[in-house]
Write a protein that holds these residues in place. Sequence first.
Motif, PDB file in Angstrom:
ATOM      1  N   MET A   1     -10.328   7.947  37.793  1.00  0.00           N
ATOM      2  CA  MET A   1      -9.517   7.207  38.747  1.00  0.00           C
ATOM      3  C   MET A   1      -8.332   6.529  38.069  1.00  0.00           C
ATOM      4  N   ALA A   2      -8.546   6.030  36.841  1.00  0.00           N
ATOM      5  CA  ALA A   2      -7.454   5.407  36.104  1.00  0.00           C
ATOM      6  C   ALA A   2      -6.368   6.434  35.789  1.00  0.00           C
ATOM      7  N   MET A   3      -6.771   7.642  35.445  1.00  0.00           N
ATOM      8  CA  MET A   3      -5.809   8.693  35.150  1.00  0.00           C
ATOM      9  C   MET A   3      -5.004   9.052  36.400  1.00  0.00           C
ATOM     10  N   VAL A   4      -5.695   9.165  37.530  1.00  0.00           N
ATOM     11  CA  VAL A   4      -4.997   9.417  38.797  1.00  0.00           C
ATOM     12  C   VAL A   4      -4.029   8.268  39.091  1.00  0.00           C
ATOM     13  N   GLY A   5      -4.459   7.047  38.782  1.00  0.00           N
ATOM     14  CA  GLY A   5      -3.607   5.878  38.997  1.00  0.00           C
ATOM     15  C   GLY A   5      -2.335   5.930  38.162  1.00  0.00           C
ATOM     16  N   VAL A   6      -2.452   6.351  36.922  1.00  0.00           N
ATOM     17  CA  VAL A   6      -1.277   6.477  36.045  1.00  0.00           C
ATOM     18  C   VAL A   6      -0.301   7.495  36.624  1.00  0.00           C
ATOM     19  N   ILE A   7      -0.833   8.610  37.125  1.00  0.00           N
ATOM     20  CA  ILE A   7       0.018   9.639  37.730  1.00  0.00           C
ATOM     21  C   ILE A   7       0.741   9.078  38.957  1.00  0.00           C
ATOM     22  N   ALA A   8      -0.010   8.391  39.832  1.00  0.00           N
ATOM     23  CA  ALA A   8       0.574   7.847  41.059  1.00  0.00           C
ATOM     24  C   ALA A   8       1.642   6.805  40.747  1.00  0.00           C
ATOM     25  N   LEU A   9       1.335   5.891  39.828  1.00  0.00           N
ATOM     26  CA  LEU A   9       2.283   4.830  39.484  1.00  0.00           C
ATOM     27  C   LEU A   9       3.536   5.406  38.836  1.00  0.00           C
ATOM     28  N   SER A  10       3.373   6.342  37.926  1.00  0.00           N
ATOM     29  CA  SER A  10       4.522   6.937  37.237  1.00  0.00           C
ATOM     30  C   SER A  10       5.430   7.671  38.222  1.00  0.00           C
ATOM     31  N   PHE A  11       4.819   8.465  39.092  1.00  0.00           N
ATOM     32  CA  PHE A  11       5.608   9.238  40.051  1.00  0.00           C
ATOM     33  C   PHE A  11       6.314   8.318  41.047  1.00  0.00           C
ATOM     34  N   GLY A  12       5.579   7.346  41.595  1.00  0.00           N
ATOM     35  CA  GLY A  12       6.177   6.435  42.565  1.00  0.00           C
ATOM     36  C   GLY A  12       7.305   5.619  41.969  1.00  0.00           C
TER      37      GLY A  12
ATOM     38  N   GLY B   1      -1.463   3.288  42.550  1.00  0.00           N
ATOM     39  CA  GLY B   1      -1.627   3.563  41.131  1.00  0.00           C
ATOM     40  C   GLY B   1      -2.113   2.350  40.363  1.00  0.00           C
ATOM     41  N   MET B   2      -1.528   1.183  40.640  1.00  0.00           N
ATOM     42  CA  MET B   2      -1.958  -0.037  39.965  1.00  0.00           C
ATOM     43  C   MET B   2      -3.392  -0.381  40.306  1.00  0.00           C
ATOM     44  N   LYS B   3      -3.753  -0.170  41.561  1.00  0.00           N
ATOM     45  CA  LYS B   3      -5.122  -0.460  41.985  1.00  0.00           C
ATOM     46  C   LYS B   3      -6.124   0.453  41.288  1.00  0.00           C
ATOM     47  N   LEU B   4      -5.808   1.744  41.180  1.00  0.00           N
ATOM     48  CA  LEU B   4      -6.723   2.681  40.522  1.00  0.00           C
ATOM     49  C   LEU B   4      -6.832   2.417  39.026  1.00  0.00           C
TER      50      LEU B   4
END
Length: 249
Positions: free
Chosen positions: A100-111, A240-243
């Motif tokens: 989930m943290a890895m998915v969060g990094v992807i979401a935060l970076s892209f957003g 992303g921050m939440k994950l």
Amino acid sequence: MDSDILYYVCAAIAVIMTGLAKGGFAGVGAVSMPLLSLRGDPLAAAAILLPILIVQDAISVFSYWRNINKRIVFIMLPSMALGVYLGFLFAGSLPRNYIMAMVGVIALSFGAHSLWKKRKRKPQIAHKGHTGLGLISGVVTGFTSQIAHAGGPPFHVWVLPQKLHRDVLVGTKAICFGFLNWIKVPAFFALGQMTTQNLKTSAILLPLAIAATFFGVYLVKRVETERFYTIIYILMCLLGMKLIYEGFF
């Protein structure tokens, strides 16, 4: 406050958030799993949420069925099915928090990158989306969705750069995730989570979930496409921050 009452208050907030997400505001539903996990079993929380998501998907499909990108659907559906199967196989052996943290990094970076380009007034040219990347995105979407209903970020990372019209984006996502949630049902039965108690909890929360979804559709159709994308990018950063927090803390 009685613990059961507190649980249902939190669960009500959770399904309202998923309703807004299914209506089109992707990312808002990020709080749903943590709130429904208050009784201590994330897998049971996911099982409670699954029937609700299926009904909410049906409402979204009904509301946007005329607005679908068939190419994205045909690429995503088989690869998401493979991702769900892999998620079922490895559900008990992988470190969920790190995933989930890895998915969060992807979401935060892209957003954050997308918001930066908008702020710098850099032209955001629509890309068709490479088929191979779409297949990979579908597998990751299915995998993370099976583990924790967190398939949104990998889906959006491939789809959002294609700059679909607001209604086409929401309609295409509704079809993809409607299919995705149905194929997760056998896996949850096999994991022993579709119990009478879990289904009863789902039924209690369902009317509120339906109302919230229709309200989400109502709101989305009153937001212009460019502003809608800005909202989605902001929500992806928050998700992303939440994950990331959930994964490491």
